[in-house]
Scaffold this active site. Structure first.
Site, PDB file in Angstrom:
ATOM      1  N   HIS A   7       3.583   9.453 -14.726  1.00  0.00           N
ATOM      2  CA  HIS A   7       2.777  10.302 -14.099  1.00  0.00           C
ATOM      3  C   HIS A   7       2.472  11.534 -15.251  1.00  0.00           C
ATOM      4  O   HIS A   7       3.597  12.182 -15.351  1.00  0.00           O
ATOM      5  CB  HIS A   7       3.085  10.746 -12.881  1.00  0.00           C
ATOM      6  CG  HIS A   7       2.838  11.790 -12.461  1.00  0.00           C
ATOM      7  ND1 HIS A   7       1.376  12.014 -12.092  1.00  0.00           N
ATOM      8  CD2 HIS A   7       3.317  12.972 -11.623  1.00  0.00           C
ATOM      9  CE1 HIS A   7       1.049  12.979 -11.537  1.00  0.00           C
ATOM     10  NE2 HIS A   7       2.296  13.832 -11.233  1.00  0.00           N
ATOM     11  N   ASP A  28      11.071 -11.726  15.548  1.00  0.00           N
ATOM     12  CA  ASP A  28      10.154 -12.239  16.504  1.00  0.00           C
ATOM     13  C   ASP A  28       9.761 -13.736  16.213  1.00  0.00           C
ATOM     14  O   ASP A  28       9.062 -13.751  15.118  1.00  0.00           O
ATOM     15  CB  ASP A  28       8.917 -11.511  16.945  1.00  0.00           C
ATOM     16  CG  ASP A  28       8.237 -12.152  17.803  1.00  0.00           C
ATOM     17  OD1 ASP A  28       8.465 -12.395  19.205  1.00  0.00           O
ATOM     18  OD2 ASP A  28       6.863 -12.682  17.379  1.00  0.00           O
ATOM     19  N   TYR A  79      -4.307  16.783  -9.143  1.00  0.00           N
ATOM     20  CA  TYR A  79      -3.871  17.943  -8.237  1.00  0.00           C
ATOM     21  C   TYR A  79      -3.852  19.220  -9.189  1.00  0.00           C
ATOM     22  O   TYR A  79      -3.594  18.897 -10.371  1.00  0.00           O
ATOM     23  CB  TYR A  79      -2.585  17.564  -7.346  1.00  0.00           C
ATOM     24  CG  TYR A  79      -1.378  17.431  -8.036  1.00  0.00           C
ATOM     25  CD1 TYR A  79      -0.675  18.293  -9.083  1.00  0.00           C
ATOM     26  CD2 TYR A  79      -0.934  16.115  -8.652  1.00  0.00           C
ATOM     27  CE1 TYR A  79       0.525  18.059  -9.645  1.00  0.00           C
ATOM     28  CE2 TYR A  79       0.010  15.878  -9.138  1.00  0.00           C
ATOM     29  CZ  TYR A  79       0.987  16.750  -9.965  1.00  0.00           C
ATOM     30  OH  TYR A  79       1.957  16.546 -10.629  1.00  0.00           O
TER      31      TYR A  79
END
Length: 850
Positions: A241, A560, A272
């Protein structure tokens, strides 16, 4: 000043303990906060190890931009960020400055309205700004290139190194923690028993081995390398970055503060701008993805600055610099680059964190791919997980490291996916958006048949599943299905789905279910094994199917699924593609140590078709001699049969609310099974229908809950409407907590809501995507229950049979009565909704059992 090698060695040897309860590897923001939280939870004999010097050992924490924008569409990340921000505030290292996300396009303005919706869901103060209002708060912004902004007053900057130091020193002050800086971990020793999973035994350093009960790998970009020492995997890659500090800038200097203006995120350029004293830090996610292998990160001695601050590649940043000058150009005039770096951070294949106990080795934990903004909250979550058996802060379903299948753990897959999503860090990502990389990994045996019918494939953790079929386009006019007027609402959707739904309800539909994950468990200890894990009784007669949740120790829903009893000592577990990997780990993790239960994953050996609709029985009777009437083949039972000459297992069950069967066959027989069923279906106009019907429209009309959406560890089976009249006598995980919940009135209830028309003030009918849109009172107030759980949309989709758009949401019981008028906020616009009696379709289940 760094210590010389002799000083480091002697210091480490003096501090080296013989054993530790938990060894945390990595002294960045996560590792430091983790030992602090573990100490608060009562752990002693803790050990924190880092190969670098403290307080800044050279990881990503040391060069992070350290700002927090709390709003996120992902609920888990939002909860962790908000908790982190509260912790930073309590530590005295949080400076509130506000933040503005600006839009250059109308598409981005629509995204900012979506962000307003998410902010409201999580209780975050925010507002939309005009260009003039943006400039009033950030006078250096060029109003001519923007259309507006999204302002969050609570955006802040933090001192993450100081925060970590405080947490670490607090743990040391209690006598609970030993800290070893300048100490590299060279190995992890593992015990490998004859039965059961491998288990961590010791951490090895250059100065000796330390016996441990647990190891937590919290070393960011190095985490995959450390995990491999134990034979485990942590799927992430280091990525660059780029950041550059430009200054000095007089306007910023005059504020007299580290940060005197709101942070600006120029979202359409993926950049930014953040003040740091008298310089402006410009960061970019717009450059080409630059991925680095963990083994190629320089050592402390080799690094020019630190191992995670790589040399700046200015050619990659040059285009971004021009975009920055467009929006804050006057501010940067005359400034020069004072610091620039290719900083390393961690990316994962699905852009989520990787947390929890690893799939391969017991008591080896991951706390990786965590950014500064969610660091302390994530540390709290992992500490709770280790201590209580499952987190209490929030459900970690999306970040559980065991969610990945083996192919998703490969370096190739990790790098392909990370290359794809790096430039989406500030992107506009639709809730239904599909990946383009790493596709075609798993296909049903009849994939070529479905592709020839124009199947639109959506991916489910590697499986290619038909979502709808272009061959069914004629049904749209037959059933008079309307398109959705707004492009966002119809993205990754088709009106064919609703048409297929009505065709299944009227005639018969055939569904590719081959992505089901199928596990067989067998052996003399299988019954007590299953009873110890499941809520509902598994010791039922051979040929019965059991639907059951699995619980966390605190009584929340962990899984589930359905379980078929094939023989006296053999059961078949069937679960969904999105949960198969984590469910497999859970079942394997609890296998008896005596070898009395065997576990087999048959997911790649079996395929499955679902055949449902009023004519399902008549269709199948043409290709099987097995009697299919309710008396001969009751609902919830399974039988061996032959369909079209193919040996199969047929299970009478339904997730769409119609009579029909799931049919399981071996993979080599799949094409013949498909052809036989399709041929027999010609007389009934049987159509293949996609997962859009099975997983959304049919399910929602019946009010059926989905794991990871409605079902998670923050809600109990009672609140989800899954509790049965009696509880089995056998003990199972979470039973004590479950019994306590059953003894008191529920705080919330899973409800179906219908959207009323007209649906909004804009004049367009809108269709929420099920992206956590908040449910509000009739007068617009946010709804939370006594446990501070917000009411939000968990699933959304059309109910074509009832002509209503349906939402599922948990509501406090005072709002859960049928007929209650409420609102849903979607794209920052309130739409009226009504609580419905659930299910909205065939409430007596006569069609499924007819």
């Amino acid at each position: 000043m760094r210590m010389n090698a002799l000083d480091r060695d002697s210091t480490a040897r003096r501090a080296m303990p013989e054993r530790a309860s938990i060894a945390v590897i990595g002294a960045g923001i996560v590792g430091n906060c983790l030992v602090g939280h573990l100490a608060e939870l009562g752990w002693r004999d803790l050990l924190l190890i880092d190969k670098g010097p403290l307080p800044d050992p050279g990881g990503s924490t040391g060069h992070a931009s350290n700002f927090i924008f709390p709003t996120d569409h992902n609920r888990e990340i939002a909860m962790l960020t908000l908790d982190s921000q509260r912790q930073y505030e309590a530590l005295g290292v949080n400076t509130t400055c506000g933040g503005i996300e600006v839009a250059r396009t109308e598409a981005r303005m629509e995204e900012l309205r979506r962000r307003m919706t998410s902010a409201r869901a999580w209780g975050i103060e925010a507002e939309l700004l005009s260009p003039a209002e943006v400039v009033a708060k950030a006078p250096f912004v060029n109003a001519d290139v923007i259309r507006g902004g999204f302002y969050t007053p609570s955006v802040s900057v933090v001192d993450s190194v100081r925060a970590g130091t405080i947490m670490r020193e607090r743990a040391q002050a209690t006598g609970a923690l030993t800290v070893l800086g300048n100490t590299e971990v060279t190995g992890l020793k593992v015990t490998r028993p004859l039965f059961g999973r491998p288990r961590i035994r010791a951490v090895v350093t250059a100065f000796g081995a330390i016996e441990v009960e647990h190891v937590v790998i919290a070393c960011g970009v190095w985490s995959p390398r450390l995990a491999a020492m134990a034979g485990a995997t942590i799927p992430l890659t280091p990525a660059v970055h780029q950041m550059a500090n430009l200054g000095p800038i007089d306007l910023l200097h005059r504020t007299g503060n580290e940060i005197g203006y709101p942070i600006v995120r120029d979202m359409d350029t993926f950049m930014y701008e953040r003040q740091s004293h008298d310089v402006m830090q410009v960061g970019s996610y717009a450059h080409r993805p630059i991925l680095v292998r963990p083994d190629h990160i320089p050592s402390l001695d080799e690094a020019h600055r630190s191992p995670t601050e790589l040399p700046f590649t200015s050619d990659d940043f040059a285009p971004q610099m021009e975009r920055a000058r467009e929006i804050v150009g006057t501010l940067l005039a005359g400034s020069r680059v004072q610091y620039a770096v290719n900083g390393l951070l961690s990316l994962t294949p699905d852009a989520q964190q990787v947390l929890g106990e690893t799939a391969e080795v017991e008591k080896v934990w991951s706390a990786a791919a965590v950014w500064v903004k969610e660091g302390p909250g994530t540390a709290r979550l992992v500490a709770e997980w280790i201590t209580h058996g499952y987190p209490r802060l929030c459900d970690p379903h999306g970040s559980d490291v065991t969610r990945f299948y083996p192919h998703e753990r490969t370096v190739r897959h990790i790098r392909e996916r990370c290359r794809e999503h790096f430039n989406k860090t500030y992107g506009i990502v639709h809730p239904r958006e599909q990946w383009s990389s790493g596709r075609g990994m798993k296909r049903a045996p009849f994939h070529d048949r479905t592709a020839a019918l124009g199947a639109e494939f959506h991916e489910a953790r590697g499986w290619e599943r038909p979502q709808w079929y272009k061959s069914n386009a004629d049904l749209v006019s037959r059933y008079r299905i309307e398109d959705r007027p707004h492009e966002w609402d119809r993205r990754w959707w088709s009106p064919i789905i609703d048409a297929e739904h009505l065709h299944l309800r009227e005639r018969v539909g055939i569904v590719d279910l081959s992505a089901f994950q199928v596990f067989d468990v067998s052996g003399p200890g299988v019954v007590p094994y299953l009873e110890s894990l499941t809520v509902n009784l598994c010791d039922r007669p051979v040929g019965r199917c059991i639907y059951t949740p699995l619980l966390t120790p605190d009584g929340g829903i962990r899984a589930d699924l359905t379980i078929q009893r094939l023989a006296e000592n053999r059961f078949r577990i069937v679960t969904g593609a999105f949960d198969g990997a984590r469910d497999e780990v859970w079942f394997r993790r609890h296998l008896p140590a005596d070898g009395s239960v065997q576990f087999e994953n048959l997911s790649s050996a079996l395929c499955s078709l679902g055949v449902w609709g009023p004519h399902a029985g008549a269709l199948l009777s043409k290709v099987t001699d097995t009697p299919l009437c309710q008396a001969a083949f009751p609902y919830g039972t399974l039988q061996r049969a032959v369909v079209g000459g193919v040996p199969v297992t047929m299970l009478r069950i339904s997730y769409v609310g119609e009579n029909g069967w799931e049919i399981y066959a071996s993979m080599p027989h799949g094409v013949r099974l498909w052809d036989a069923v399709l041929e027999a279906g010609r007389d009934f106009d049987a159509r293949p229908v996609g997962m859009g019907v099975y997983g959304t429209t049919g399910r929602l009309e019946k009010g059926y809950a989905l794991m990871g959406a409605e079902l998670n560890s923050e809600y109990s089976p009672v609140e989800a409407g899954l509790a049965r009249a009696r509880v089995k006598s056998a003990e199972f995980i979470g039973k004590a907590a479950y019994m306590r919940v059953r003894s008191a009135p529920p705080e919330a209830k899973l409800c179906t809501l219908t959207m009323d028309t007209p649906s909004g003030t804009s004049g367009l009918r809108r269709f929420p995507t099920g992206g956590h849109e908040p449910i509000l009172t009739a007068d617009g107030a946010r709804i939370v229950d006594t446990r501070n759980r917000e009411s939000r949309v968990t699933s959304a989709g059309m109910g074509p049979s009832v002509g209503k758009y349906l939402l599922l949401a948990y509501l406090p019981t005072m709002y859960a009565e049928a007929g209650t008028k409420l609102q849903v906020l979607y794209m920052n616009e309130a739409h009226p909704v009504t609580v419905a009696a659930s299910p909205v379709f065939d409430p007596r289940n006569t069609r499924m059992k007819g």
